[in-house]
Write an enzyme that holds these catalytic residues in place. Structure first.
Site, PDB file in Angstrom:
ATOM      1  N   PRO A   1       4.736  -4.979  -0.868  1.00  0.00           N
ATOM      2  CA  PRO A   1       4.643  -3.780  -1.704  1.00  0.00           C
ATOM      3  C   PRO A   1       4.470  -4.144  -3.183  1.00  0.00           C
ATOM      4  CG  PRO A   1       6.929  -4.260  -1.235  1.00  0.00           C
ATOM      5  CD  PRO A   1       6.126  -5.282  -0.484  1.00  0.00           C
ATOM      6  N   GLY A   2       3.611  -3.416  -3.862  1.00  0.00           N
ATOM      7  CA  GLY A   2       3.459  -3.603  -5.305  1.00  0.00           C
ATOM      8  C   GLY A   2       3.796  -2.300  -6.012  1.00  0.00           C
ATOM      9  N   ARG A   3       2.893  -1.339  -5.848  1.00  0.00           N
ATOM     10  CA  ARG A   3       3.044  -0.041  -6.511  1.00  0.00           C
ATOM     11  C   ARG A   3       4.378   0.634  -6.194  1.00  0.00           C
ATOM     12  NH1 ARG A   3      -1.495   2.957  -7.796  1.00  0.00           N
ATOM     13  NH2 ARG A   3      -2.663   1.752  -6.258  1.00  0.00           N
TER      14      ARG A   3
ATOM     15  N   ARG B   1      -6.593   3.271 -15.167  1.00  0.00           N
ATOM     16  CA  ARG B   1      -6.574   3.995 -13.890  1.00  0.00           C
ATOM     17  C   ARG B   1      -7.267   5.359 -13.944  1.00  0.00           C
ATOM     18  NH1 ARG B   1      -2.641   5.465 -11.445  1.00  0.00           N
ATOM     19  NH2 ARG B   1      -3.412   4.972  -9.377  1.00  0.00           N
TER      20      ARG B   1
ATOM     21  N   TYR C   1      -0.270  -1.563 -12.020  1.00  0.00           N
ATOM     22  CA  TYR C   1      -1.701  -1.485 -12.355  1.00  0.00           C
ATOM     23  C   TYR C   1      -1.917  -0.820 -13.714  1.00  0.00           C
ATOM     24  CZ  TYR C   1      -1.622  -2.656  -7.454  1.00  0.00           C
ATOM     25  OH  TYR C   1      -1.324  -3.275  -6.266  1.00  0.00           O
TER      26      TYR C   1
ATOM     27  N   GLY D   1       0.775  -1.236   0.000  1.00  0.00           N
ATOM     28  CA  GLY D   1       0.000   0.000   0.000  1.00  0.00           C
ATOM     29  C   GLY D   1       0.799   1.273   0.000  1.00  0.00           C
TER      30      GLY D   1
ATOM     31  N   CYS E   1     -15.074   3.555 -27.608  1.00  0.00           N
ATOM     32  CA  CYS E   1     -16.422   4.123 -27.675  1.00  0.00           C
ATOM     33  C   CYS E   1     -17.040   4.234 -26.292  1.00  0.00           C
ATOM     34  CB  CYS E   1     -17.291   3.252 -28.573  1.00  0.00           C
ATOM     35  SG  CYS E   1     -16.491   2.937 -30.133  1.00  0.00           S
ATOM     36  N   GLU E   2     -16.443   5.045 -25.450  1.00  0.00           N
ATOM     37  CA  GLU E   2     -16.943   5.316 -24.096  1.00  0.00           C
ATOM     38  C   GLU E   2     -16.492   6.731 -23.765  1.00  0.00           C
ATOM     39  OE1 GLU E   2     -18.415   3.180 -21.832  1.00  0.00           O
ATOM     40  OE2 GLU E   2     -18.117   1.269 -22.869  1.00  0.00           O
TER      41      GLU E   2
HETATM   42  C1  LIG Z   1      -2.838  -5.303  -3.833  1.00  0.00           C
HETATM   43  C2  LIG Z   1      -2.257  -5.860  -2.611  1.00  0.00           C
HETATM   44  C3  LIG Z   1      -0.978  -5.486  -2.210  1.00  0.00           C
HETATM   45  C4  LIG Z   1      -0.144  -4.460  -2.927  1.00  0.00           C
HETATM   46  O1  LIG Z   1      -0.679  -3.181  -2.863  1.00  0.00           O
HETATM   47  P1  LIG Z   1       0.204  -1.935  -3.352  1.00  0.00           P
HETATM   48  O2  LIG Z   1      -0.657  -0.774  -3.086  1.00  0.00           O
HETATM   49  O3  LIG Z   1       0.473  -2.129  -4.802  1.00  0.00           O
HETATM   50  O4  LIG Z   1       1.451  -1.942  -2.554  1.00  0.00           O
HETATM   51  C5  LIG Z   1      -0.465  -6.094  -1.081  1.00  0.00           C
HETATM   52  N1  LIG Z   1      -1.163  -7.019  -0.387  1.00  0.00           N
HETATM   53  C6  LIG Z   1      -2.413  -7.392  -0.746  1.00  0.00           C
HETATM   54  C7  LIG Z   1      -3.125  -8.410   0.053  1.00  0.00           C
HETATM   55  C8  LIG Z   1      -2.995  -6.829  -1.874  1.00  0.00           C
HETATM   56  O5  LIG Z   1      -4.235  -7.196  -2.221  1.00  0.00           O
END
Ligand SMILES: *Cc1c(COP(=O)(O)O)cnc(C)c1O
Length: 423
Positions: A274-276, A312, A374, A239, A345-346
Site C-alpha cells: 500500500p502507498g496511497r 494530480r 503522489y 492500490g 505558464c500552462e
Molecule cells: C504504485 C505501486 C504500488 C502502490 O500503489 P498505491 O495505489 O499507492 O497503493 C504498489 N505496488 C506497485 C508495484 C506499484 O507500482
C-alpha cells in the site's frame, strides 16, 4: 481517521496550528501528520493480523526519508521501483530483507545494486528481465528470490491512467507465459522463482477487482502445486483507495474480510504494497492566495502552488478538497465558483476548476487536503520553481524533513560549455 481538524475556526495538524507553520516556513508547504501516517499503517496491519503479512509501503507515494523511517520503525518493509528508491531505503536504514522491487524497466545497474543489497525479492515483469537478473546474479555468484508479476486481466474501476492489471497495460506477465516460466524454473539456476505478484491499479475503492484477481491467482497456485511447484510468497500489491471527495472506499477491515478467505487458501507468506492508503490523507499542501482575478467569463484564485508542486489535478483530473485555513463564521459559506490556478505558464496548471469557495482575499492561506501521496514525489522544477518545504508534525512539534530548495539548487548540475564562454 486523520488528524487535520478545525478548532475554533483554525485548522490544526495534530496539536499545531497550521497557520503558524505557514507563517514560519512559508508556502507552498507540505505538512504531514506523523500519527495519521502511523494510524493508517496500523489499521491495515491490524486488519490482517491473523495472517501476519509483510506490509511493504510503496516508496513512490511519499519517499521522504523521515516517512520511510517512521513506517519502518513500526515494522513496515518497502516496495521500491528504482535504484533511487533503493538508495533512499538504504539511507533510511531499512532492512533489505523487507524490500521488494517492481518495475517493468529495471536496468543492469539497478539490478546489480539490488542483488548486492540482498533484497527479499524482485517482482519480475518479463522473460528478458528474468534472463537478465539470472545473468547478473551468476556474475555476482549469488542466488535471489523472484516473484512473477502476473497481469490478471481485471478491470479495477479507476482512472484509466492508473489501471495496471489489464492485458493492454505494460505491466506483468499473462497466466500462460507465467505457467511456462514456472514449469521451466530450473533453467534459471541463480533464481528461486518462488512467488507471485499482482498489482492491479491505484485508488481502487471496492474489493471486487481484488477478489476477481485473487480468485484467478489462487486457482493458478493450486494448478502449480498439483504439478509439484511450491511457492513461498504471494504479493497482492497496493492500490487501496482513499477519500478525496465523496468516495466511500472500503475500510481496511472490509477489505480484509473479503480477501482473507482467498489468502488463507493460498497459504503463502503474504506481502502487501500500500502507498496511497497509508500516506494519502496524512499530508496537506498549504498555499497562499496571490491574486483574485475576475475575467468576463470566470473567477480565478491565483495561488503560489502550481502543477509543479501538485500535478494530480492536471495529470488525472484528480479532485482535492480545498479550504481556507481560517474560517470566519464556523462555516465556509460558498461565495462564488472559482478556478484555483497556479502561476505556471500552462492552461493545464490548476488545482481545482469551477470550485465553490468562500470569499478569499490576497494573502489568505488555502489548504489542499489529501496531498500526502503522489504530491511531493511527483513535484518538479518546471518554470524553474524551487520545490516546497516538507514538515512532519508530531503532537505539538513540527520538524522540517526537507528544506525548501534554493535557487542555486536549480542550476547545481548545469554547465555552460567552454565554447560558449569564448575560450
Ligand atoms: C504504485 C505501486 C504500488 C502502490 O500503489 P498505491 O495505489 O499507492 O497503493 C504498489 N505496488 C506497485 C508495484 C506499484 O507500482
Amino acid at each position: 481517521m486523520h488528524k487535520f481538524n478545525y478548532k475554533s475556526n483554525n485548522l490544526y495538524c495534530e496539536d499545531v496550528k497550521v497557520q503558524e507553520l505557514a507563517e514560519r516556513f512559508g508556502t507552498p508547504l507540505y505538512i504531514y501528520s506523523y500519527h495519521t501516517l502511523i494510524d493508517h499503517f496500523l489499521k491495515l496491519k491490524n486488519a490482517f493480523k491473523s495472517i501476519d503479512p509483510l506490509i511493504c509501503y510503496s516508496v513512490k507515494a511519499n519517499s521522504n526519508l523521515a516517512i520511510l523511517k517512521a513506517l519502518a520503525d513500526k515494522g513496515a518493509g518497502l516496495d521500491i521501483v528504482s535504484g533511487g528508491e533503493l538508495y533512499r531505503a538504504k539511507k533510511a536504514g531499512i532492512d533489505p530483507k523487507k524490500i521488494v522491487y517492481a518495475s517493468v524497466g529495471k536496468t543492469e545497474e539497478e539490478i546489480t545494486q539490488a542483488l548486492k543489497a540482498g533484497i527479499l525479492f524482485f517482482n519480475v515483469e518479463s522473460i528478458p528481465e528474468l534472463e537478465l537478473i539470472n545473468k547478473i546474479a551468476c556474475r555476482l555468484a549469488v542466488k535471489t528470490n523472484v516473484a512473477i508479476r502476473i497481469n490478471p486481466d481485471v478491470e479495477p474501476k479507476t482512472h484509466h491512467y492508473i489501471t495496471t492489471g489489464k492485458l493492454t497495460n505494460k505491466f506483468g506477465i499473462d497466466f500462460e507465459t507465467a505457467r511456462i516460466i514456472f514449469l521451466t524454473r530450473n533453467d534459471f539456476p541463480h533464481l528461486d522463482i518462488c512467488g507471485i505478484h499482482i498489482h492491479i491499479g491505484s485508488q481502487i475503492t471496492q474489493s471486487s477487482p481484488y477478489v476477481a484477481a485473487l480468485e484467478k491467482v489462487v486457482r493458478f497456485i493450486g494448478q502449480l502445486a498439483r504439478k509439484g511447484i511450491d511457492l513461498k510468497y504471494l504479493n497482492i500489491g497496493g492500490g487501496l483507495g482513499i477519500i478525496y471527495d465523496k468516495e466511500t472506499p472500503q475500510t481496511a477491515r472490509e477489505f480484509s474480510k473479503k480477501v482473507l478467505p482467498l489468502l488463507r487458501q493460498a497459504n503463502l507468506k503474504i506481502i502487501m504494497e500500500p502507498g496511497r492508503f497509508i500516506a494519502g490523507n496524512s499530508g496537506i499542501l498549504v498555499t497562499k492566495v496571490l491574486f483574485v482575478k475576475k475575467t468576463p467569463l470566470k473567477n480565478f484564485i491565483i495561488v503560489d502552488s502550481g502543477m509543479n508542486d501538485l500535478i494530480r489535478p492536471s495529470l488525472y483530473g484528480a479532485y482535492h478538497d480545498i479550504s481556507p485555513l481560517t474560517r470566519t463564521d464556523g462555516k465556509n459559506h460558498i461565495h462564488l465558483k472559482y478556478d484555483i490556478v497556479g502561476p505556471i505558464c500552462e492552461s493545464g496548471d490548476f488545482l481545482a476548476k469551477g470550485r465553490g469557495m468562500p470569499k478569499v482575499a490576497e494573502g489568505d492561506y488555502l489548504v489542499v487536503f489529501s496531498c500526502g501521496a503522489y504530491g511531493f514525489t511527483m513535484s518538479s522544477n518546471y518554470n524553474s520553481r524551487t520545490r516546497a518545504e516538507e514538515v512532519l508534525v508530531f503532537k505539538d512539534e513540527a520538524f522540517v524533513i526537507r528544506k525548501r530548495e534554493r535557487q542555486k539548487d536549480l542550476i547545481r548540475n548545469e554547465i555552460i560549455p567552454s565554447f560558449l564562454l569564448g575560450f
